[in-house]
Motif scaffolding. Structure first.
Motif, PDB file in Angstrom:
ATOM      1  N   SER A 291      19.333   6.058  12.806  1.00  0.00           N
ATOM      2  CA  SER A 291      18.485   7.192  13.185  1.00  0.00           C
ATOM      3  C   SER A 291      19.199   8.527  13.036  1.00  0.00           C
ATOM      4  O   SER A 291      18.615   9.504  12.569  1.00  0.00           O
ATOM      5  CB  SER A 291      18.003   7.011  14.627  1.00  0.00           C
ATOM      6  OG  SER A 291      17.186   8.082  15.017  1.00  0.00           O
ATOM      7  N   HIS A 292      20.452   8.573  13.446  1.00  0.00           N
ATOM      8  CA  HIS A 292      21.210   9.826  13.370  1.00  0.00           C
ATOM      9  C   HIS A 292      21.323  10.307  11.923  1.00  0.00           C
ATOM     10  O   HIS A 292      21.161  11.498  11.626  1.00  0.00           O
ATOM     11  CB  HIS A 292      22.607   9.610  13.970  1.00  0.00           C
ATOM     12  CG  HIS A 292      23.331  10.860  14.321  1.00  0.00           C
ATOM     13  ND1 HIS A 292      24.155  10.973  15.405  1.00  0.00           N
ATOM     14  CD2 HIS A 292      23.361  12.078  13.727  1.00  0.00           C
ATOM     15  CE1 HIS A 292      24.658  12.183  15.469  1.00  0.00           C
ATOM     16  NE2 HIS A 292      24.197  12.870  14.448  1.00  0.00           N
TER      17      HIS A 292
ATOM     18  N   SER B 124      14.659   5.098  16.489  1.00  0.00           N
ATOM     19  CA  SER B 124      15.516   5.472  17.622  1.00  0.00           C
ATOM     20  C   SER B 124      15.703   4.296  18.561  1.00  0.00           C
ATOM     21  O   SER B 124      14.743   3.627  18.935  1.00  0.00           O
ATOM     22  CB  SER B 124      14.889   6.636  18.411  1.00  0.00           C
ATOM     23  OG  SER B 124      14.722   7.769  17.604  1.00  0.00           O
TER      24      SER B 124
ATOM     25  N   ASP C 184      19.401   9.624  20.606  1.00  0.00           N
ATOM     26  CA  ASP C 184      18.539   9.671  19.424  1.00  0.00           C
ATOM     27  C   ASP C 184      17.088   9.942  19.821  1.00  0.00           C
ATOM     28  O   ASP C 184      16.409  10.768  19.205  1.00  0.00           O
ATOM     29  CB  ASP C 184      18.604   8.350  18.655  1.00  0.00           C
ATOM     30  CG  ASP C 184      19.826   8.250  17.762  1.00  0.00           C
ATOM     31  OD1 ASP C 184      20.320   9.302  17.314  1.00  0.00           O
ATOM     32  OD2 ASP C 184      20.289   7.128  17.518  1.00  0.00           O
TER      33      ASP C 184
END
Length: 272
Positions: A171-172, A206, A211
């Motif tokens: 997600s990041h 996420s 997140d």
């Protein structure tokens, strides 16, 4: 027979060199644990009203983990330094008279990251490595004139894309790649449409609170730009569920009340 043995030895040496050039660069479990700690800390850092307070809390954590940091290998230290420096930038950039200090902090790190990535980009690696390198370079680019963006912009995109290629549900990395496409002008390869798709995928993948917090904020601002106030309020409420008394969310409320999304606000800051 002698020549045959020499050929076998030479081939073995060649294979050894080849395998060392294409090794799997993995982070130590201790490094991953420290990265998780830092990511968990981010929501707290967002909550302080003063950037100096956020920075003091970050530096206190950095001192606490110094012994663990010193025990790590060079690549692990680079990755952790990259992510810590990005957090320092977030708060030092809000404080007067810190640009020279930030340049000194980030310029050498950005060059180190680019050199490392250029030398190892064809090797298998942990997704945190290209993500952290791209992140450190991205915040350095924000300090420099436009020519720096031309030097580092595409390599930064490629680093974020590499992280996503390694882990499609990271997600990041998806969020950072989305921001690259959002802020990059269309004639240089940017795309608001692609950015929105990546922002939504980042939100849907996420799993960690930090997140979910950041992705909720970003989707709220996309909704604001689309005049979808109901969705904006829904995502902001979700962000508050992770940090009810949060000064950054209060700041976004004020920015939105003035008629701007946080995207446009930071776009103006970049032009200053």
């Amino acid at each position: 027979m002698f020549l045959r043995k020499k050929m076998i030895v030479a081939l073995a040496l060649l294979l050894t060199v080849a395998s060392s050039c294409f090794c799997d660069i993995r982070l130590a479990p201790e490094t991953v644990a420290l990265l998780d700690e830092l990511m968990d800390l981010k929501i707290e850092l967002f909550s302080y009203k003063s950037p100096a307070d956020s920075l003091n809390r970050l530096e206190s954590w950095e001192q606490k983990i110094q012994g663990k940091y010193d025990s790590l290998g060079e690549v692990d230290q680079m990755v952790l330094t990259n992510m810590i420096d990005c957090e320092k930038y977030s708060y030092k950039s809000q404080m007067a008279g810190t640009k020279k200090e930030l340049n000194a902090l980030l310029s050498a790190q950005a060059k180190k990251c680019k050199k490392f990535y250029d030398e190892h980009k064809n090797e298998k690696m942990d997704a945190w490595i290209p993500l952290s390198c791209g992140s450190a370079i991205a915040v350095y680019m924000a300090l420099e004139p436009l020519k720096t963006a031309f030097s580092y912009g595409y390599p930064t995109r490629d680093m974020f894309q590499k992280a996503v290629d390694i882990d499609p549900n990271f997600s990041h990395a998806l969020r950072n790649l989305a921001q690259w496409y959002y802020y990059c002008p269309g004639f240089l390869g940017g795309s608001k449409k692609k950015a929105k798709e990546l922002f939504k995928k980042a939100y849907n993948t996420s799993s960690c609170p930090d997140d979910k917090f950041e992705n909720s904020i970003l989707l709220s601002q996309l909704a604001f730009d689309d005049d979808d106030i109901a969705s904006r309020d829904k995502y902001m409420a979700e962000a508050r569920s992770y940090s009810a008394k949060n000064s950054y969310l209060d700041f976004i409320d004020r920015i939105n009340a003035s008629g701007e999304s946080v995207f446009k606000y930071h776009g103006h800051k970049a032009d200053e």
